[in-house]
Design a protein around this motif. Structure first.
Motif, short mmCIF file in Angstrom:
data_model
loop_
_atom_site.label_atom_id
_atom_site.label_comp_id
_atom_site.label_asym_id
_atom_site.label_seq_id
_atom_site.Cartn_x
_atom_site.Cartn_y
_atom_site.Cartn_z
N VAL A 98 -0.90 104.68 -18.70
CA VAL A 98 -1.64 105.49 -17.74
C VAL A 98 -1.27 105.04 -16.33
O VAL A 98 -0.97 103.86 -16.10
CB VAL A 98 -3.17 105.39 -17.92
N ILE A 99 -1.27 105.99 -15.41
CA ILE A 99 -1.12 105.66 -13.99
C ILE A 99 -2.47 105.96 -13.36
O ILE A 99 -2.89 107.11 -13.25
CB ILE A 99 0.02 106.46 -13.33
N ALA A 100 -3.16 104.89 -13.00
CA ALA A 100 -4.54 104.99 -12.54
C ALA A 100 -4.62 104.91 -11.03
O ALA A 100 -3.89 104.14 -10.39
CB ALA A 100 -5.38 103.88 -13.17
N ASP A 101 -5.51 105.70 -10.47
CA ASP A 101 -5.83 105.62 -9.05
C ASP A 101 -7.24 105.05 -8.95
O ASP A 101 -8.21 105.72 -9.30
CB ASP A 101 -5.76 107.01 -8.41
N PRO A 102 -7.39 103.80 -8.48
CA PRO A 102 -8.71 103.15 -8.46
C PRO A 102 -9.53 103.47 -7.23
O PRO A 102 -10.31 102.64 -6.76
CB PRO A 102 -8.34 101.66 -8.51
N HIS A 103 -9.37 104.69 -6.70
CA HIS A 103 -10.10 104.95 -5.46
C HIS A 103 -11.60 105.12 -5.66
O HIS A 103 -12.36 105.05 -4.70
CB HIS A 103 -9.49 106.12 -4.68
N GLU A 104 -12.05 105.32 -6.90
CA GLU A 104 -13.49 105.40 -7.13
C GLU A 104 -14.15 104.05 -6.86
O GLU A 104 -15.06 103.94 -6.04
CB GLU A 104 -13.79 105.85 -8.57
N ILE A 105 -13.67 103.02 -7.53
CA ILE A 105 -14.28 101.69 -7.34
C ILE A 105 -13.94 101.13 -5.96
O ILE A 105 -14.73 100.39 -5.37
CB ILE A 105 -13.84 100.73 -8.46
#
Length: 582
Positions: A98-105
């Protein structure tokens, strides 16, 4: 003997492989063919495909083998699961990268949130790469828990699992050549820059692409996708729990376009992960809709790998990672075995792994809500015409409605006869006491309130209801459980789900989260919310001020097309100043 020499000697047949998958129908992504053969594996890498012997052999008896599936864009946090439980949900479904974008946390706790996710995913049997969040906060029209500038992101840009800059939601900032936005774009250097530009077209799209943005996952029509493809952008076809764009976009897939398209979930809830799956579900739907099997598999594997320059991922070929899926047939697309780096990590839909991870204290306690002043939830009525957020089924876009609204005691009221509800966003990071208030039409809720600390992208506390008292009660329940989801009616809490990891993720199992979430959804629908809405996911996107047309933040109502705060009342006259208050 080092790995390189082992691979060469094994590929030649001069030594036995550590593991051989025998008699498999092997999918070759570069030619689109299934060809029967053996797969020889050495130290987690593929040595060769052909006729091989191994120290261990598994006879697949003609089963189909494909590369592991890749999700080109996802927010781990939006699964509401810890990184471990997310892996335990998606790996048995065939996702190995997966390529995750952690902009939520990151919008809640900044750089410490990104580092937490990097640490928590380090030893999982799942390749987790990340894009540095480009918009923390997403816009100047809201308050988030952190603010990240290019100088902050520079600390991690060279991390081996950081592939570039995450979705550039602030496209107005790009078009205006905002210096802080351009600093982040320059930071990406030779790495990728993902896009987020719903509806962007013409010269503005050209300017966005000229800035170096190379992908988009916000297309909802084939025309939009084709225009962005012509601008040199990859299209990530999204099928999440809220935004379902897969079927509408498939007509634009052909022999020319498919190689520049891949699959992405963006946001996918536990119930969908358990019931449908992940990327495997997108492959299944695509094939059922007439996309050739080979094309669908390329979009699920090598296309994402090529876009992100993952040179050892996405194919069954010498020296590639032995991330492999075994299928009984090409109809259900539910793998009976999943191999990660040559090790079987899932079998018959069940994960074969478990790990533990410590959650830092600053990630667990993130609710800083000021005492709630009920007066701040009132909408003073200047006239009887208001701007109302109009919901659109199965989409995260909304309409900017102009409606006649009921007024009582000088204030606007919710109105069941018009399917009109009150919406409130409470700032919950710095105890400022900010409360943005607006109106929503089309949700279906007949009584009570639901609330959540998942409110994209700043993740303040958002609540919707038919009366202020229940909205406040729901907010206080979320404060008590340190973030999560809650439902209240008549002042009584009907149910809640604690999400103590940054107010976004549970520390419980995927089964527990799914069962509790299903229970809450059942209550929500019994209170009148229409069945075609995922209650909490729909609510979460009502605070996202980069998706047209009308949204709400802790600062107030946002006209996304104008990229500006606007009053709820269409002609809100200030008695003190004697002019239109905008």
């Amino acid at each position: 003997m080092n790995l390189l020499k082992k691979l060469i000697m094994t590929a030649k047949g001069d030594r036995k492989a550590e593991l051989v998958l025998k008699n498999a129908e092997v999918f070759h992504v570069f030619t689109g063919e299934f060809i029967k053969g053996d797969i020889a594996i050495v130290e987690g890498r593929i040595a060769g495909i052909g006729n091989y012997e191994g120290e261990q052999e598994i006879d697949l008896r003609g089963k189909y083998v494909t590369p592991g599936f890749i999700d080109g864009h996802i927010h781990l946090e939006s699964s509401m699961l810890s990184p471990l439980e997310f892996a335990r949900a998606v790996v048995p479904a065939g996702t190995t990268t997966v390529i995750a974008d952690p902009h939520e946390i990151a919008n809640v706790v900044g750089m410490s949130g990104i580092r937490y996710l990097l640490d928590a995913t380090e030893d999982l049997p799942l390749n987790v790469y990340m894009m540095l969040p480009s918009c923390v906060p997403a816009t100047h029209l809201e308050n988030s828990g952190a603010k990240l500038l290019a100088a902050d992101l520079a600390e991690l840009i060279d991390h081996p699992r950081i592939l570039g800059l995450g979705e550039m939601m602030n496209y107005p900032g790009v078009l205006a050549a905002d210096p802080m936005v351009l600093d982040k774009i320059r930071l990406a250097k030779h790495k990728k820059i993902d896009g987020h530009a719903p509806g962007l077209s013409g010269n503005d799209l050209m300017a966005y692409a000229a800035a170096g943005v190379q992908s988009d996952h916000e297309c909802v029509t084939p025309h939009q996708a084709m225009e962005k493809l012509r601008a040199g952008m990859y299209i990530m076809i999204r099928e999440g729990s809220a935004a379902k764009n897969l079927r509408p976009l498939l007509p634009m897939i052909n022999a020319y376009t498919s190689q520049f398209c891949c699959f992405a979930a963006d946001d996918r809830h536990p119930a969908d992960l358990i019931a449908e799956g992940h990327i495997n579900h997108m492959v299944k739907v695509a094939v059922e809709e007439g996309i050739p099997v080979a094309t669908a598999l390329q979009m699920a594997t090598i296309n994402s790998a090529r876009y992100f320059h993952l040179e050892d991922t996405g194919a069954i070929a010498p020296k590639y990672k032995a991330d492999l899926l075994v299928f009984d047939d090409l109809e259900e697309w539910k793998p009976c075995m999943v191999f990660k780096d040559g090790v079987m990590v899932a079998k018959n839909k069940a994960a074969l792994f478990d790990t533990t991870a410590k959650i830092p204290a600053d990630i667990e306690r993130t609710m800083h809500l000021a005492p709630i002043d009920p007066a701040k939830l009132k909408i003073a009525a200047y006239g009887d015409t208001a701007r109302v957020i109009g919901l659109v089924p199965h989409q995260i876009i909304t309409k900017n409605l102009i409606m006649k609204v009921p007024v009582q005691g000088g204030c606007v009221m919710a109105d069941a006869s018009q399917n009109l509800l009150k919406l409130a966003v409470f700032e919950r990071h710095h105890a400022t006491g900010n409360i943005g208030v607006g109106l929503v039409q089309g949700f279906g809720l007949k009584k009570g309130a639901i609330a959540s600390t998942i409110a994209h992208d700043s993740h303040n506390l958002i609540a919707i209801g038919d009366c202020d008292e229940d909205i406040i009660a729901a907010a206080k329940e979320l404060e008590r459980i340190q973030g999560g989801l809650a439902i209240v009616a008549g002042g009584k809490v009907l149910g809640s789900l604690a999400l103590p990891i940054a107010g976004l993720m549970s520390d419980q199992s995927v089964t527990f989260v799914e069962e509790r979430l299903s229970f809450l959804k059942k209550i929500a629908h019994e209170l009148g919310i229409y069945d075609y809405y995922d209650p909490f996911l729909t609510l979460a996107f009502l605070a996202l001020p980069v998706i047209p047309e009308l949204k709400l933040t802790d600062l107030g109502l946002v006209d996304v097309n104008a990229f500006a705060l606007v009053p709820v009342m269409v002609e809100e006259i200030s008695s003190e100043r004697g002019h239109v208050n905008v």
